[in-house]
Design a protein around this motif. Structure first.
Motif, short mmCIF file in Angstrom:
data_model
loop_
_atom_site.label_atom_id
_atom_site.label_comp_id
_atom_site.label_asym_id
_atom_site.label_seq_id
_atom_site.Cartn_x
_atom_site.Cartn_y
_atom_site.Cartn_z
N TRP A 1 44.79 64.32 24.01
CA TRP A 1 45.25 64.92 22.77
C TRP A 1 46.77 64.96 22.71
O TRP A 1 47.46 65.03 23.73
N ASP A 2 47.29 64.92 21.48
CA ASP A 2 48.72 65.08 21.28
C ASP A 2 49.09 66.53 21.47
O ASP A 2 48.33 67.43 21.10
N GLN A 3 50.25 66.77 22.03
CA GLN A 3 50.69 68.14 22.21
C GLN A 3 52.20 68.21 22.14
O GLN A 3 52.89 67.21 22.30
N VAL A 4 52.69 69.40 21.87
CA VAL A 4 54.13 69.64 21.90
C VAL A 4 54.59 69.54 23.35
O VAL A 4 54.02 70.18 24.23
N SER A 5 55.62 68.73 23.59
CA SER A 5 56.04 68.45 24.96
C SER A 5 57.54 68.72 25.13
O SER A 5 58.37 67.87 24.82
N PRO A 6 57.92 69.91 25.61
CA PRO A 6 59.33 70.16 25.88
C PRO A 6 59.81 69.35 27.08
O PRO A 6 59.10 69.19 28.06
N ILE A 7 61.02 68.84 26.96
CA ILE A 7 61.61 67.99 27.99
C ILE A 7 63.02 68.50 28.27
O ILE A 7 63.74 68.87 27.34
N GLY A 8 63.42 68.50 29.53
CA GLY A 8 64.78 68.92 29.84
C GLY A 8 65.20 68.47 31.20
O GLY A 8 64.41 67.92 31.97
N SER A 9 66.47 68.70 31.53
CA SER A 9 66.99 68.26 32.82
C SER A 9 67.98 69.29 33.35
O SER A 9 68.73 69.92 32.59
N PHE A 10 68.00 69.43 34.68
CA PHE A 10 68.81 70.45 35.33
C PHE A 10 70.19 69.90 35.70
O PHE A 10 70.57 69.82 36.87
N THR A 11 70.91 69.49 34.68
CA THR A 11 72.26 69.00 34.83
C THR A 11 73.24 70.14 34.59
O THR A 11 72.84 71.29 34.39
N ASP A 12 74.54 69.84 34.58
CA ASP A 12 75.55 70.82 34.21
C ASP A 12 76.40 70.22 33.08
O ASP A 12 77.20 69.34 33.34
N PRO A 13 76.22 70.71 31.86
CA PRO A 13 75.26 71.73 31.42
C PRO A 13 73.85 71.16 31.35
O PRO A 13 73.66 69.95 31.35
N GLU A 14 72.87 72.05 31.29
CA GLU A 14 71.50 71.60 31.08
C GLU A 14 71.33 71.09 29.64
O GLU A 14 72.10 71.45 28.75
N TYR A 15 70.31 70.27 29.43
CA TYR A 15 69.94 69.88 28.07
C TYR A 15 68.43 69.86 28.00
O TYR A 15 67.73 69.66 29.00
N ALA A 16 67.89 70.10 26.80
CA ALA A 16 66.44 70.13 26.63
C ALA A 16 66.11 69.85 25.17
O ALA A 16 66.92 70.10 24.28
N GLN A 17 64.89 69.36 24.95
CA GLN A 17 64.47 69.07 23.58
C GLN A 17 62.98 69.19 23.45
O GLN A 17 62.23 69.08 24.42
N VAL A 18 62.53 69.41 22.22
CA VAL A 18 61.11 69.36 21.89
C VAL A 18 61.00 68.88 20.45
O VAL A 18 61.80 69.25 19.60
N GLY A 19 60.03 68.02 20.20
CA GLY A 19 59.83 67.51 18.85
C GLY A 19 60.76 66.37 18.49
O GLY A 19 61.22 65.62 19.36
N LEU A 20 61.07 66.27 17.21
CA LEU A 20 61.83 65.14 16.68
C LEU A 20 63.33 65.34 16.83
O LEU A 20 63.83 66.47 16.80
N THR A 21 64.06 64.25 17.00
CA THR A 21 65.52 64.31 16.88
C THR A 21 65.87 64.44 15.39
O THR A 21 65.03 64.23 14.51
#
Length: 469
Positions: free
Chosen positions: A338-358
Protein backbone atom coordinates in the motif's frame (compact mmCIF):
# COMPACT_ATOMS: atom_id res chain seq x y z
CA UNK A 1 11.68 -28.48 3.49
CA UNK A 2 10.81 -25.31 5.41
CA UNK A 3 7.58 -23.51 4.52
CA UNK A 4 9.18 -20.06 4.15
CA UNK A 5 12.90 -19.49 3.67
CA UNK A 6 13.98 -15.85 4.15
CA UNK A 7 17.37 -14.78 2.77
CA UNK A 8 18.73 -11.68 4.51
CA UNK A 9 18.20 -10.50 8.09
CA UNK A 10 17.92 -6.74 7.70
CA UNK A 11 14.61 -4.93 8.36
CA UNK A 12 12.86 -6.52 5.35
CA UNK A 13 14.04 -10.03 6.18
CA UNK A 14 13.45 -9.74 9.92
CA UNK A 15 9.88 -8.52 9.47
CA UNK A 16 9.25 -11.12 6.77
CA UNK A 17 10.42 -13.94 9.03
CA UNK A 18 8.39 -12.64 11.96
CA UNK A 19 5.23 -12.29 9.87
CA UNK A 20 5.56 -15.71 8.24
CA UNK A 21 6.08 -17.44 11.59
CA UNK A 22 3.26 -15.46 13.17
CA UNK A 23 0.96 -16.83 10.46
CA UNK A 24 1.96 -20.36 11.40
CA UNK A 25 4.55 -21.13 8.71
CA UNK A 26 7.70 -23.11 9.51
CA UNK A 27 10.20 -20.35 8.88
CA UNK A 28 13.97 -20.20 8.44
CA UNK A 29 15.96 -16.95 8.35
CA UNK A 30 19.47 -16.90 6.85
CA UNK A 31 21.85 -14.00 7.53
CA UNK A 32 25.09 -13.54 5.64
CA UNK A 33 26.61 -11.98 8.77
CA UNK A 34 24.85 -10.76 11.94
CA UNK A 35 21.14 -10.35 12.49
CA UNK A 36 20.00 -6.81 11.69
CA UNK A 37 21.67 -6.41 8.32
CA UNK A 38 23.01 -3.07 7.10
CA UNK A 39 20.52 -1.00 9.12
CA UNK A 40 21.87 -2.25 12.44
CA UNK A 41 25.50 -2.91 11.56
CA UNK A 42 26.47 -0.52 8.73
CA UNK A 43 23.57 1.91 8.28
CA UNK A 44 21.29 4.05 10.43
CA UNK A 45 22.38 2.71 13.83
CA UNK A 46 26.18 3.28 13.59
CA UNK A 47 25.74 6.35 11.39
CA UNK A 48 23.34 7.96 13.84
CA UNK A 49 25.84 7.26 16.63
CA UNK A 50 28.57 9.04 14.68
CA UNK A 51 26.17 11.88 13.88
CA UNK A 52 25.41 12.21 17.59
CA UNK A 53 29.14 12.56 18.27
CA UNK A 54 29.31 15.26 15.59
CA UNK A 55 26.42 17.04 17.33
CA UNK A 56 28.27 16.89 20.66
CA UNK A 57 31.33 18.44 19.01
CA UNK A 58 29.18 21.29 17.66
CA UNK A 59 27.51 21.83 21.01
CA UNK A 60 30.85 21.84 22.83
CA UNK A 61 31.86 24.78 20.65
CA UNK A 62 28.86 26.70 22.04
CA UNK A 63 29.83 26.32 25.69
CA UNK A 64 31.57 29.67 26.04
CA UNK A 65 28.62 31.46 24.41
CA UNK A 66 26.45 30.21 27.27
CA UNK A 67 28.92 31.12 29.99
CA UNK A 68 30.33 27.64 30.48
CA UNK A 69 34.09 27.43 30.87
CA UNK A 70 35.86 24.43 29.40
CA UNK A 71 39.58 23.70 29.22
CA UNK A 72 39.34 22.53 25.65
CA UNK A 73 38.13 19.32 24.15
CA UNK A 74 39.23 16.90 21.50
CA UNK A 75 37.87 13.96 19.54
CA UNK A 76 39.22 10.55 20.45
CA UNK A 77 38.13 8.73 17.33
CA UNK A 78 39.24 5.34 18.57
CA UNK A 79 37.10 5.71 21.69
CA UNK A 80 34.20 6.88 19.54
CA UNK A 81 34.41 3.69 17.47
CA UNK A 82 34.31 1.67 20.68
CA UNK A 83 31.08 3.48 21.55
CA UNK A 84 29.68 2.74 18.07
CA UNK A 85 30.37 -0.96 18.58
CA UNK A 86 28.75 -0.81 22.03
CA UNK A 87 25.61 0.75 20.56
CA UNK A 88 25.40 -1.80 17.75
CA UNK A 89 25.90 -4.65 20.24
CA UNK A 90 23.34 -3.29 22.72
CA UNK A 91 20.69 -2.78 20.08
CA UNK A 92 21.30 -6.27 18.72
CA UNK A 93 21.17 -7.76 22.20
CA UNK A 94 18.01 -5.94 23.24
CA UNK A 95 16.19 -6.11 19.91
CA UNK A 96 12.55 -6.81 20.69
CA UNK A 97 12.06 -8.09 17.15
CA UNK A 98 14.81 -10.67 17.55
CA UNK A 99 13.23 -11.87 20.76
CA UNK A 100 9.83 -12.21 19.13
CA UNK A 101 11.34 -14.09 16.17
CA UNK A 102 13.04 -16.55 18.51
CA UNK A 103 9.83 -16.87 20.51
CA UNK A 104 7.90 -17.82 17.37
CA UNK A 105 10.31 -20.67 16.69
CA UNK A 106 12.04 -19.23 13.62
CA UNK A 107 15.26 -21.08 12.81
CA UNK A 108 17.95 -18.38 12.46
CA UNK A 109 21.29 -19.03 10.77
CA UNK A 110 23.69 -16.12 11.36
CA UNK A 111 27.10 -15.71 9.67
CA UNK A 112 26.05 -18.24 7.04
CA UNK A 113 27.87 -16.49 4.20
CA UNK A 114 26.56 -15.45 0.78
CA UNK A 115 23.57 -17.45 -0.43
CA UNK A 116 23.10 -18.65 -4.01
CA UNK A 117 20.39 -20.60 -5.78
CA UNK A 118 21.06 -24.21 -6.67
CA UNK A 119 17.56 -24.60 -8.09
CA UNK A 120 14.28 -22.67 -7.65
CA UNK A 121 13.66 -24.20 -4.20
CA UNK A 122 17.22 -24.68 -2.91
CA UNK A 123 20.00 -22.35 -1.76
CA UNK A 124 23.57 -22.97 -0.65
CA UNK A 125 25.75 -20.55 1.27
CA UNK A 126 29.46 -19.91 0.97
CA UNK A 127 29.94 -21.43 4.42
CA UNK A 128 28.38 -24.77 3.53
CA UNK A 129 24.74 -24.42 4.52
CA UNK A 130 22.18 -26.01 2.18
CA UNK A 131 18.47 -25.23 2.66
CA UNK A 132 15.19 -25.90 0.85
CA UNK A 133 12.07 -23.76 0.94
CA UNK A 134 8.57 -24.17 -0.42
CA UNK A 135 8.41 -20.36 -0.58
CA UNK A 136 11.48 -18.12 -0.62
CA UNK A 137 11.70 -14.42 0.23
CA UNK A 138 14.80 -12.54 -0.97
CA UNK A 139 15.85 -9.67 1.29
CA UNK A 140 19.57 -9.31 0.55
CA UNK A 141 19.51 -5.51 0.39
CA UNK A 142 21.70 -3.24 -1.65
CA UNK A 143 25.29 -2.15 -2.16
CA UNK A 144 27.00 1.06 -3.20
CA UNK A 145 27.11 1.61 -6.94
CA UNK A 146 30.75 1.86 -8.10
CA UNK A 147 32.19 4.36 -10.54
CA UNK A 148 33.46 2.73 -13.72
CA UNK A 149 36.38 5.02 -14.49
CA UNK A 150 40.15 4.41 -14.47
CA UNK A 151 41.54 4.23 -10.95
CA UNK A 152 38.15 3.66 -9.30
CA UNK A 153 39.74 0.93 -7.17
CA UNK A 154 41.50 3.72 -5.23
CA UNK A 155 38.18 5.03 -3.91
CA UNK A 156 36.16 3.92 -0.91
CA UNK A 157 32.46 3.59 -0.03
CA UNK A 158 30.49 5.02 2.87
CA UNK A 159 30.98 1.68 4.66
CA UNK A 160 34.76 2.13 4.46
CA UNK A 161 34.39 5.67 5.82
CA UNK A 162 32.54 4.45 8.91
CA UNK A 163 35.23 1.82 9.49
CA UNK A 164 38.20 4.24 9.48
CA UNK A 165 40.61 3.96 12.37
CA UNK A 166 41.28 7.70 12.42
CA UNK A 167 39.84 10.87 10.96
CA UNK A 168 41.51 11.63 7.61
CA UNK A 169 42.97 15.13 7.26
CA UNK A 170 41.14 15.61 3.96
CA UNK A 171 38.39 13.90 2.01
CA UNK A 172 36.68 14.07 -1.37
CA UNK A 173 33.07 12.90 -1.39
CA UNK A 174 31.73 12.12 -4.86
CA UNK A 175 27.94 12.21 -4.98
CA UNK A 176 25.78 14.61 -2.98
CA UNK A 177 22.68 12.54 -2.38
CA UNK A 178 21.59 11.47 1.09
CA UNK A 179 24.58 9.18 1.76
CA UNK A 180 27.20 11.54 0.38
CA UNK A 181 26.09 14.60 2.32
CA UNK A 182 25.89 12.59 5.53
CA UNK A 183 29.49 11.38 5.15
CA UNK A 184 30.63 14.89 4.22
CA UNK A 185 28.81 16.56 7.11
CA UNK A 186 29.98 14.15 9.82
CA UNK A 187 33.63 14.26 8.83
CA UNK A 188 33.55 18.04 8.47
CA UNK A 189 32.41 18.19 12.10
CA UNK A 190 35.26 15.82 13.02
CA UNK A 191 37.81 18.17 11.46
CA UNK A 192 38.43 16.78 7.96
CA UNK A 193 38.80 19.23 5.09
CA UNK A 194 35.95 17.96 2.95
CA UNK A 195 35.17 18.69 -0.68
CA UNK A 196 31.73 17.56 -1.87
CA UNK A 197 31.14 17.02 -5.60
CA UNK A 198 27.89 16.63 -7.51
CA UNK A 199 27.37 15.91 -11.20
CA UNK A 200 24.24 17.94 -11.84
CA UNK A 201 22.92 21.37 -10.95
CA UNK A 202 22.47 20.96 -7.18
CA UNK A 203 23.21 18.79 -4.18
CA UNK A 204 20.35 16.67 -2.81
CA UNK A 205 18.63 16.58 -6.20
CA UNK A 206 15.59 14.65 -4.91
CA UNK A 207 14.83 17.29 -2.27
CA UNK A 208 12.91 20.53 -2.58
CA UNK A 209 15.01 23.16 -4.36
CA UNK A 210 15.00 25.46 -1.33
CA UNK A 211 16.32 22.60 0.81
CA UNK A 212 19.19 22.05 -1.62
CA UNK A 213 20.08 25.74 -1.68
CA UNK A 214 20.03 26.22 2.10
CA UNK A 215 21.95 23.01 2.75
CA UNK A 216 24.67 23.95 0.26
CA UNK A 217 25.02 27.39 1.83
CA UNK A 218 25.14 25.92 5.35
CA UNK A 219 27.81 23.39 4.34
CA UNK A 220 29.95 26.16 2.88
CA UNK A 221 29.56 28.23 6.05
CA UNK A 222 30.89 25.26 8.02
CA UNK A 223 34.04 25.13 5.88
CA UNK A 224 33.07 22.47 3.37
CA UNK A 225 33.87 23.01 -0.31
CA UNK A 226 30.74 22.27 -2.34
CA UNK A 227 31.14 21.91 -6.09
CA UNK A 228 28.06 21.39 -8.22
CA UNK A 229 27.50 21.11 -11.98
CA UNK A 230 30.40 18.79 -12.72
CA UNK A 231 30.35 17.46 -16.26
CA UNK A 232 31.91 14.11 -15.40
CA UNK A 233 34.44 12.34 -13.21
CA UNK A 234 37.26 11.16 -15.48
CA UNK A 235 39.72 9.17 -13.38
CA UNK A 236 41.57 8.67 -10.10
CA UNK A 237 45.31 8.29 -9.53
CA UNK A 238 47.55 7.61 -6.56
CA UNK A 239 49.59 10.48 -5.13
CA UNK A 240 52.19 10.56 -2.33
CA UNK A 241 49.60 11.93 0.10
CA UNK A 242 46.41 10.26 -1.10
CA UNK A 243 44.32 10.22 -4.27
CA UNK A 244 43.83 12.75 -7.05
CA UNK A 245 40.53 12.93 -8.92
CA UNK A 246 40.44 14.31 -12.44
CA UNK A 247 37.12 15.69 -13.66
CA UNK A 248 35.65 18.23 -16.04
CA UNK A 249 33.44 21.20 -15.27
CA UNK A 250 31.99 23.65 -17.77
CA UNK A 251 33.96 21.84 -20.44
CA UNK A 252 37.32 22.49 -18.77
CA UNK A 253 39.57 19.87 -17.13
CA UNK A 254 40.20 20.16 -13.40
CA UNK A 255 41.45 18.08 -10.49
CA UNK A 256 41.24 17.75 -6.71
CA UNK A 257 43.28 15.76 -4.21
CA UNK A 258 42.69 14.39 -0.71
CA UNK A 259 43.86 11.69 1.66
CA UNK A 260 40.66 9.72 1.07
CA UNK A 261 38.01 9.60 -1.66
CA UNK A 262 34.53 8.32 -0.85
CA UNK A 263 32.14 7.51 -3.70
CA UNK A 264 28.41 7.71 -2.98
CA UNK A 265 26.79 7.87 -6.40
CA UNK A 266 23.89 5.52 -5.79
CA UNK A 267 22.65 2.21 -4.54
CA UNK A 268 22.05 -1.01 -6.42
CA UNK A 269 20.63 -4.45 -5.61
CA UNK A 270 22.94 -6.89 -3.85
CA UNK A 271 22.36 -9.82 -6.21
CA UNK A 272 25.91 -10.63 -7.32
CA UNK A 273 26.16 -13.90 -5.42
CA UNK A 274 22.56 -15.09 -5.66
CA UNK A 275 22.78 -16.65 -9.16
CA UNK A 276 19.24 -15.53 -9.94
CA UNK A 277 19.17 -17.26 -13.37
CA UNK A 278 19.43 -20.63 -11.60
CA UNK A 279 16.01 -19.90 -10.10
CA UNK A 280 14.60 -18.04 -13.10
CA UNK A 281 14.23 -14.75 -11.22
CA UNK A 282 14.28 -11.71 -13.49
CA UNK A 283 15.63 -8.23 -12.82
CA UNK A 284 14.42 -4.92 -14.22
CA UNK A 285 16.34 -2.53 -16.47
CA UNK A 286 18.09 -0.99 -13.44
CA UNK A 287 19.29 -4.35 -12.10
CA UNK A 288 16.81 -4.57 -9.23
CA UNK A 289 14.67 -7.66 -8.70
CA UNK A 290 11.36 -7.09 -10.47
CA UNK A 291 8.28 -7.62 -8.28
CA UNK A 292 4.55 -7.06 -8.62
CA UNK A 293 2.21 -5.38 -6.13
CA UNK A 294 2.30 -8.53 -3.97
CA UNK A 295 6.12 -8.58 -3.87
CA UNK A 296 6.21 -11.66 -6.14
CA UNK A 297 9.12 -12.05 -8.53
CA UNK A 298 8.89 -13.61 -11.99
CA UNK A 299 8.87 -16.99 -10.20
CA UNK A 300 5.53 -17.35 -8.35
CA UNK A 301 6.91 -18.98 -5.20
CA UNK A 302 9.82 -16.53 -4.84
CA UNK A 303 9.21 -13.09 -3.33
CA UNK A 304 11.51 -10.11 -2.77
CA UNK A 305 11.41 -7.16 -0.39
CA UNK A 306 13.48 -4.17 0.70
CA UNK A 307 16.32 -2.45 -1.16
CA UNK A 308 16.66 -5.44 -3.48
CA UNK A 309 13.53 -4.26 -5.33
CA UNK A 310 14.69 -0.66 -5.87
CA UNK A 311 11.64 0.91 -4.29
CA UNK A 312 11.89 3.60 -1.61
CA UNK A 313 15.02 2.32 0.11
CA UNK A 314 14.44 3.17 3.75
CA UNK A 315 14.11 1.07 6.89
CA UNK A 316 10.35 1.57 7.52
CA UNK A 317 9.50 0.86 3.89
CA UNK A 318 11.75 -2.22 3.84
CA UNK A 319 9.99 -3.55 6.93
CA UNK A 320 6.59 -2.90 5.36
CA UNK A 321 7.50 -4.70 2.15
CA UNK A 322 8.85 -7.66 4.13
CA UNK A 323 5.54 -7.89 6.00
CA UNK A 324 3.62 -7.82 2.69
CA UNK A 325 5.88 -10.41 1.04
CA UNK A 326 5.53 -12.83 3.96
CA UNK A 327 1.77 -12.39 4.13
CA UNK A 328 1.43 -13.28 0.46
CA UNK A 329 3.95 -16.12 0.66
CA UNK A 330 1.85 -17.81 3.35
CA UNK A 331 -1.67 -16.84 2.37
CA UNK A 332 -1.34 -16.42 -1.37
CA UNK A 333 -1.47 -13.10 -3.25
CA UNK A 334 -4.00 -11.25 -1.11
CA UNK A 335 -2.25 -8.15 0.29
CA UNK A 336 -0.82 -5.56 -2.13
CA UNK A 337 1.87 -3.13 -1.00
CA UNK A 338 0.00 0.00 0.00
CA UNK A 339 0.97 3.62 -0.53
CA UNK A 340 1.77 5.50 2.62
CA UNK A 341 3.10 8.81 3.81
CA UNK A 342 6.87 8.37 4.07
CA UNK A 343 8.93 10.95 5.99
CA UNK A 344 12.57 11.04 4.94
CA UNK A 345 15.48 12.83 6.56
CA UNK A 346 19.19 12.81 7.25
CA UNK A 347 21.35 13.48 10.31
CA UNK A 348 23.57 16.12 8.76
CA UNK A 349 24.48 19.56 10.11
CA UNK A 350 21.98 21.08 9.72
CA UNK A 351 19.51 18.23 9.47
CA UNK A 352 16.99 18.16 6.62
CA UNK A 353 13.76 16.21 6.24
CA UNK A 354 10.75 16.00 3.97
CA UNK A 355 7.41 14.31 3.52
CA UNK A 356 5.08 14.45 0.54
CA UNK A 357 5.54 16.58 -2.55
CA UNK A 358 8.20 19.19 -3.24
CA UNK A 359 6.94 22.66 -4.13
CA UNK A 360 7.72 22.09 -7.80
CA UNK A 361 5.86 18.78 -7.83
CA UNK A 362 2.89 20.24 -5.98
CA UNK A 363 2.53 23.21 -8.33
CA UNK A 364 2.75 20.84 -11.27
CA UNK A 365 -0.09 18.74 -9.89
CA UNK A 366 -2.45 21.44 -8.66
CA UNK A 367 -3.12 24.82 -7.06
CA UNK A 368 -1.31 25.15 -3.74
CA UNK A 369 -0.31 27.72 -1.18
CA UNK A 370 3.14 27.65 0.40
CA UNK A 371 3.91 28.92 3.91
CA UNK A 372 7.50 29.18 5.12
CA UNK A 373 8.77 29.94 8.61
CA UNK A 374 12.46 30.69 9.12
CA UNK A 375 14.12 29.16 12.16
CA UNK A 376 15.63 32.57 12.88
CA UNK A 377 12.12 33.60 13.99
CA UNK A 378 11.31 30.42 15.96
CA UNK A 379 11.70 30.62 19.74
CA UNK A 380 13.35 27.28 20.45
CA UNK A 381 15.96 27.60 17.72
CA UNK A 382 16.83 31.11 18.93
CA UNK A 383 17.24 29.80 22.48
CA UNK A 384 19.57 27.05 21.25
CA UNK A 385 21.41 29.38 18.84
CA UNK A 386 20.58 27.02 15.97
CA UNK A 387 18.77 29.40 13.66
CA UNK A 388 19.85 28.07 10.26
CA UNK A 389 16.94 26.64 8.31
CA UNK A 390 13.21 26.81 7.74
CA UNK A 391 9.93 24.91 7.68
CA UNK A 392 7.97 24.95 4.43
CA UNK A 393 4.38 23.68 4.43
CA UNK A 394 2.57 23.08 1.14
CA UNK A 395 -1.24 23.11 1.28
CA UNK A 396 -3.82 22.35 -1.39
CA UNK A 397 -5.74 25.57 -1.96
CA UNK A 398 -9.13 23.98 -2.53
CA UNK A 399 -9.34 21.31 0.17
CA UNK A 400 -6.73 22.69 2.60
CA UNK A 401 -5.04 19.29 2.69
CA UNK A 402 -1.33 19.24 3.53
CA UNK A 403 0.47 17.80 0.52
CA UNK A 404 4.09 18.39 1.50
CA UNK A 405 6.41 19.62 4.22
CA UNK A 406 10.13 20.36 4.16
CA UNK A 407 12.31 21.23 7.14
CA UNK A 408 15.96 22.27 7.36
CA UNK A 409 17.53 22.81 10.75
CA UNK A 410 18.11 21.42 14.21
CA UNK A 411 15.95 18.35 14.95
CA UNK A 412 14.43 18.47 11.45
CA UNK A 413 14.09 14.69 11.27
CA UNK A 414 12.06 14.67 14.49
CA UNK A 415 10.03 17.73 13.49
CA UNK A 416 8.91 16.30 10.15
CA UNK A 417 7.12 13.47 11.97
CA UNK A 418 4.44 15.96 13.07
CA UNK A 419 3.62 16.77 9.45
CA UNK A 420 3.74 13.08 8.49
CA UNK A 421 1.20 12.15 11.17
CA UNK A 422 -1.05 15.04 10.12
CA UNK A 423 -0.90 13.97 6.48
CA UNK A 424 -1.58 10.34 7.32
CA UNK A 425 -4.62 11.40 9.36
CA UNK A 426 -5.82 13.52 6.42
CA UNK A 427 -5.88 16.57 8.65
CA UNK A 428 -6.55 19.91 7.03
CA UNK A 429 -4.11 22.73 7.68
CA UNK A 430 -6.57 24.43 10.07
CA UNK A 431 -6.80 21.23 12.13
CA UNK A 432 -3.04 21.17 12.51
CA UNK A 433 -2.91 24.89 13.30
CA UNK A 434 -5.34 24.42 16.20
CA UNK A 435 -3.19 21.82 18.00
CA UNK A 436 -1.53 23.54 21.00
CA UNK A 437 1.94 22.09 20.43
CA UNK A 438 4.27 22.47 23.39
CA UNK A 439 6.25 25.71 23.69
CA UNK A 440 9.09 26.24 23.04
CA UNK A 441 9.79 23.24 20.81
CA UNK A 442 11.17 22.68 17.35
CA UNK A 443 8.01 20.81 16.35
CA UNK A 444 5.89 23.92 16.97
CA UNK A 445 7.28 25.45 13.78
CA UNK A 446 5.04 23.10 11.77
CA UNK A 447 1.95 24.40 13.55
CA UNK A 448 3.10 27.96 12.96
CA UNK A 449 3.48 27.29 9.24
CA UNK A 450 -0.02 25.78 9.16
CA UNK A 451 -1.43 28.88 10.85
CA UNK A 452 0.26 31.15 8.30
CA UNK A 453 -1.13 29.08 5.43
CA UNK A 454 -4.66 29.25 6.78
CA UNK A 455 -4.44 33.01 7.45
CA UNK A 456 -3.51 33.53 3.82
CA UNK A 457 -6.33 31.30 2.62
CA UNK A 458 -8.79 33.17 4.85
CA UNK A 459 -7.56 36.51 3.53
CA UNK A 460 -8.08 35.27 0.00
CA UNK A 461 -11.60 34.24 0.95
CA UNK A 462 -12.26 37.61 2.65
CA UNK A 463 -12.66 36.13 6.11
CA UNK A 464 -10.58 35.32 9.17
CA UNK A 465 -11.86 32.59 11.44
CA UNK A 466 -8.72 31.09 12.96
CA UNK A 467 -7.01 32.35 16.05
CA UNK A 468 -3.22 32.24 16.34
CA UNK A 469 -1.63 29.34 18.16
Amino acid sequence: MTDVLVIGAGPAGAFAAHRAADLGARTTLVAREEFGGMAANDGPVPVRTLAHAARLVREARQLERYGITADGFGLGYGRLLVRVREVVHDIGTHSALRGRIDGLGVTVHERAGTARFVDPHTIETSRGLRLHGEKIILCTGGVSRPLTVPGAELTRTHSDAWALREVPPSMLVIGAGATGVQVASIFTAFGSRVQLFQVGPRILPSEDEDVSAVMAEAFRERGMVVRERLDAVKSFEKTPDGVRMRFSQDGAPDSAEAALVVVAVGWTADTAGLDLPAAGVQTDERGFVAVDAFQRTSVPHIFAAGDLTGRLMLVPQAAQSGFVAATNAVRGPSLPLWDQVSPIGSFTDPEYAQVGLTETEARREGDVIVATVGLDEATRSIIDDRTTGFCKLIVDRAGHQIVGCHVVGERAVETIQVAAVAMTARMRAEDLARIPLSFPTYAAVVGRAAYIAIRRLDMEAGASQHEPV
